[in-house]
Design a protein around this motif. Sequence first.
Motif, PDB file in Angstrom:
ATOM      1  N   TYR A  51       2.719  -5.810  -0.831  1.00 33.51           N
ATOM      2  CA  TYR A  51       1.292  -6.085  -0.719  1.00 33.51           C
ATOM      3  C   TYR A  51       0.536  -4.879  -1.264  1.00 33.51           C
ATOM      4  CZ  TYR A  51      -3.266  -6.964   1.345  1.00 33.51           C
ATOM      5  OH  TYR A  51      -4.606  -7.159   1.548  1.00 33.51           O
ATOM      6  N   ARG A  57      14.361   8.287   8.089  1.00 36.52           N
ATOM      7  CA  ARG A  57      13.230   7.641   7.430  1.00 36.52           C
ATOM      8  C   ARG A  57      12.449   8.665   6.621  1.00 36.52           C
ATOM      9  NH1 ARG A  57       9.872   2.964   7.773  1.00 36.52           N
ATOM     10  NH2 ARG A  57       7.673   3.448   8.038  1.00 36.52           N
ATOM     11  N   PRO A  95       9.179  -7.427   0.324  1.00 36.90           N
ATOM     12  CA  PRO A  95       7.802  -7.909   0.368  1.00 36.90           C
ATOM     13  C   PRO A  95       6.851  -6.830  -0.163  1.00 36.90           C
ATOM     14  CG  PRO A  95       8.560  -7.384   2.583  1.00 36.90           C
ATOM     15  CD  PRO A  95       9.689  -7.095   1.659  1.00 36.90           C
ATOM     16  N   HIS A 141       3.317  -9.336   6.278  1.00 37.80           N
ATOM     17  CA  HIS A 141       4.667  -8.840   6.032  1.00 37.80           C
ATOM     18  C   HIS A 141       5.772  -9.803   6.495  1.00 37.80           C
ATOM     19  CE1 HIS A 141       7.761  -5.573   7.278  1.00 37.80           C
ATOM     20  NE2 HIS A 141       8.105  -6.141   6.157  1.00 37.80           N
ATOM     21  N   ASP A 173       2.893 -10.664  -1.781  1.00 38.30           N
ATOM     22  CA  ASP A 173       2.178 -11.249  -0.649  1.00 38.30           C
ATOM     23  C   ASP A 173       0.670 -11.259  -0.912  1.00 38.30           C
ATOM     24  OD1 ASP A 173       1.523 -12.206   1.834  1.00 38.30           O
ATOM     25  OD2 ASP A 173       1.799 -10.294   2.859  1.00 38.30           O
ATOM     26  N   GLN A 214      10.714   3.859   2.153  1.00 37.18           N
ATOM     27  CA  GLN A 214      10.776   4.813   3.263  1.00 37.18           C
ATOM     28  C   GLN A 214      12.137   4.707   3.930  1.00 37.18           C
ATOM     29  OE1 GLN A 214       6.961   3.646   5.275  1.00 37.18           O
ATOM     30  NE2 GLN A 214       6.907   5.836   5.629  1.00 37.18           N
ATOM     31  N   GLU A 255      -0.604   3.878   0.437  1.00 34.93           N
ATOM     32  CA  GLU A 255      -0.734   4.209   1.844  1.00 34.93           C
ATOM     33  C   GLU A 255      -0.203   3.118   2.731  1.00 34.93           C
ATOM     34  OE1 GLU A 255      -5.385   3.253   2.360  1.00 34.93           O
ATOM     35  OE2 GLU A 255      -4.875   5.190   1.438  1.00 34.93           O
ATOM     36  N   SER A 256       0.022   3.478   4.003  1.00 37.52           N
ATOM     37  CA  SER A 256       0.593   2.536   4.947  1.00 37.52           C
ATOM     38  C   SER A 256      -0.299   1.307   5.080  1.00 37.52           C
ATOM     39  CB  SER A 256       0.772   3.191   6.306  1.00 37.52           C
ATOM     40  OG  SER A 256       1.140   2.218   7.255  1.00 37.52           O
ATOM     41  N   LYS A 257       0.331   0.135   5.104  1.00 36.54           N
ATOM     42  CA  LYS A 257      -0.420  -1.104   5.293  1.00 36.54           C
ATOM     43  C   LYS A 257      -0.462  -1.448   6.775  1.00 36.54           C
ATOM     44  CE  LYS A 257      -0.442  -1.499   0.743  1.00 36.54           C
ATOM     45  NZ  LYS A 257       0.141  -0.182   0.500  1.00 36.54           N
ATOM     46  N   TYR A 258       0.023  -0.531   7.604  1.00 40.13           N
ATOM     47  CA  TYR A 258       0.004  -0.745   9.043  1.00 40.13           C
ATOM     48  C   TYR A 258      -0.800   0.326   9.763  1.00 40.13           C
ATOM     49  CZ  TYR A 258       3.207  -4.645   9.438  1.00 40.13           C
ATOM     50  OH  TYR A 258       3.767  -5.881   9.382  1.00 40.13           O
ATOM     51  N   ASP A 273      11.419  -2.345   2.630  1.00 43.19           N
ATOM     52  CA  ASP A 273      10.014  -2.182   2.270  1.00 43.19           C
ATOM     53  C   ASP A 273       9.879  -1.661   0.846  1.00 43.19           C
ATOM     54  OD1 ASP A 273       9.467  -2.985   4.764  1.00 43.19           O
ATOM     55  OD2 ASP A 273       8.712  -1.057   5.494  1.00 43.19           O
ATOM     56  N   ALA A 296       5.919 -13.023   4.499  1.00 37.98           N
ATOM     57  CA  ALA A 296       6.339 -12.760   3.127  1.00 37.98           C
ATOM     58  C   ALA A 296       7.853 -12.537   3.084  1.00 37.98           C
ATOM     59  CB  ALA A 296       5.608 -11.543   2.574  1.00 37.98           C
ATOM     60  N   GLU A 306       1.110  -2.916  -3.874  1.00 36.90           N
ATOM     61  CA  GLU A 306       2.058  -1.806  -4.029  1.00 36.90           C
ATOM     62  C   GLU A 306       2.171  -1.339  -5.466  1.00 36.90           C
ATOM     63  OE1 GLU A 306       3.136  -0.251  -1.584  1.00 36.90           O
ATOM     64  OE2 GLU A 306       3.665  -1.528   0.109  1.00 36.90           O
ATOM     65  N   LYS A 325       2.126   8.758  14.395  1.00 31.82           N
ATOM     66  CA  LYS A 325       2.885   7.562  14.003  1.00 31.82           C
ATOM     67  C   LYS A 325       4.154   7.462  14.849  1.00 31.82           C
ATOM     68  CE  LYS A 325       4.274   4.167  11.169  1.00 31.82           C
ATOM     69  NZ  LYS A 325       3.560   3.010  10.703  1.00 31.82           N
TER      70      LYS A 325
HETATM   71  N1  UDP Z   1       3.404  -5.829   3.407  1.00 35.42           N
HETATM   72  C1  UDP Z   1       3.244  -7.175   3.044  1.00 35.42           C
HETATM   73  N2  UDP Z   1       2.122  -7.850   3.458  1.00 35.42           N
HETATM   74  C2  UDP Z   1       1.159  -7.263   4.253  1.00 35.42           C
HETATM   75  C3  UDP Z   1       1.349  -5.905   4.638  1.00 35.42           C
HETATM   76  C4  UDP Z   1       2.477  -5.226   4.206  1.00 35.42           C
HETATM   77  O1  UDP Z   1       4.086  -7.738   2.346  1.00 35.42           O
HETATM   78  O2  UDP Z   1       0.186  -7.925   4.581  1.00 35.42           O
HETATM   79  C5  UDP Z   1       4.610  -5.096   2.952  1.00 35.42           C
HETATM   80  C6  UDP Z   1       4.336  -3.788   2.248  1.00 35.42           C
HETATM   81  O3  UDP Z   1       4.089  -3.977   0.877  1.00 35.42           O
HETATM   82  C7  UDP Z   1       5.633  -3.020   2.503  1.00 35.42           C
HETATM   83  C8  UDP Z   1       6.057  -3.524   3.858  1.00 35.42           C
HETATM   84  O4  UDP Z   1       5.350  -4.745   4.086  1.00 35.42           O
HETATM   85  O5  UDP Z   1       6.632  -3.351   1.558  1.00 35.42           O
HETATM   86  C9  UDP Z   1       5.794  -2.518   4.965  1.00 35.42           C
HETATM   87  O6  UDP Z   1       4.465  -2.031   4.923  1.00 35.42           O
HETATM   88  P1  UDP Z   1       4.116  -0.485   5.086  1.00 35.42           P
HETATM   89  O7  UDP Z   1       5.094   0.346   4.339  1.00 35.42           O
HETATM   90  O8  UDP Z   1       2.699  -0.289   4.706  1.00 35.42           O
HETATM   91  O9  UDP Z   1       4.286  -0.263   6.663  1.00 35.42           O
HETATM   92  P2  UDP Z   1       4.757   1.078   7.419  1.00 35.42           P
HETATM   93  O10 UDP Z   1       5.989   1.561   6.739  1.00 35.42           O
HETATM   94  O11 UDP Z   1       3.643   2.040   7.312  1.00 35.42           O
HETATM   95  O12 UDP Z   1       5.023   0.629   8.835  1.00 35.42           O
END
Ligand code: UDP
Length: 319
Positions: free
Chosen positions: A14, A206, A12, A82, A51, A108, A213-216, A104, A85, A16, A142
Amino acid sequence: MEKSKILYLVIPCYNEQEVLPETAKQLLAKITSLISAKKISPKSRIVFVNDGSKDQTWNIIADLHEQNPIFQGVNLSRNKGHQNALLAGLMTVKSFCDMTISLDADLQDDINAIDEMVEKYDQGCEIVYGVRNARDTDTAFKKFTAEGFYKLMQFMGADIVFNHADYRLMSRKALDGLEQFEESNLFLRGIVPMIGYQTGEVYYARKERFAGESKYPLKKMLSFAWEGITSLTVKPIKMITFCGAMLFLISIIILIYSLIRHVTGATIQGWTSIMFSVWAIGGLQLLSIGIIGEYIGKVYLETKARPKYIIKEYLHDAD
Ligand code: UDP
Ligand code: MG
């Protein structure tokens, strides 16, 4: 030797655009090496799910597909998050492959764990969880929030695999099982363990996000945890019932205490009855809310229409 199996990687994405070209390169290298080692079929594919990104993500995916049809793209009509998607990707490719691995876009999750996941699949696992064994690269914040998330979820009665995110292999059989969960509040990490079948775990370290940047952020993480708890378990309701019962018990103790005070004449008029009523009514009210809640909990589980069972094998004669 039996024919090698078809693997689809589902990613997925978003917003990226910064990471996609590099991610595509690394995944292509990984999948071609697996194909030449005859561990997976040459029909294996890499599928990006866009997404509803607001940047160039979809154009990059379309270009990749044009250059090399091993890359596929699924474009969602808008941003759905996420989990949705990922599900969209998995359900779209399910019938073309023997197994999928979801990961992802930021890589990571160490892609070298893919080899081991495929091995576990060959040994008969229908679901293989990727589990982080170290979080050295995560910031202390985190790490604390993420591990707190898993602990809270487990305390609330959700059966999730500790330190496992959405990096996992699922066979087609497991995906067929997943499809039967029709709930729209989707929390994959909690639902996948409900499917059953033989499962395995693969450990990996990891890494840091190499770009973008993180989407979370914390806010999304909190709402994700809340979503997880309220969409998986009715334990919070049970906690209310428990509190109500406790309060009511205390009211009995208070009753005994106030009666003793009353008999020994150490009270002013009216104290005993008021004292007892306050506790008893509070306790009874909470208990009643809890009981009503239990029924709402049942309704909630009914509306989810989860499969009552999933059949693993059926031994029977040919006709
Ligand atoms: N993602 C998505 N839709 C969203 C938010 C995130 O498809 O609304 C995807 C994002 O592109 C990535 C995955 O979900 O591939 C995990 O997101 P991220 O790496 O930002 O999260 P983290 O690793 O910081 O928990
Ligand atoms: Mg990430």
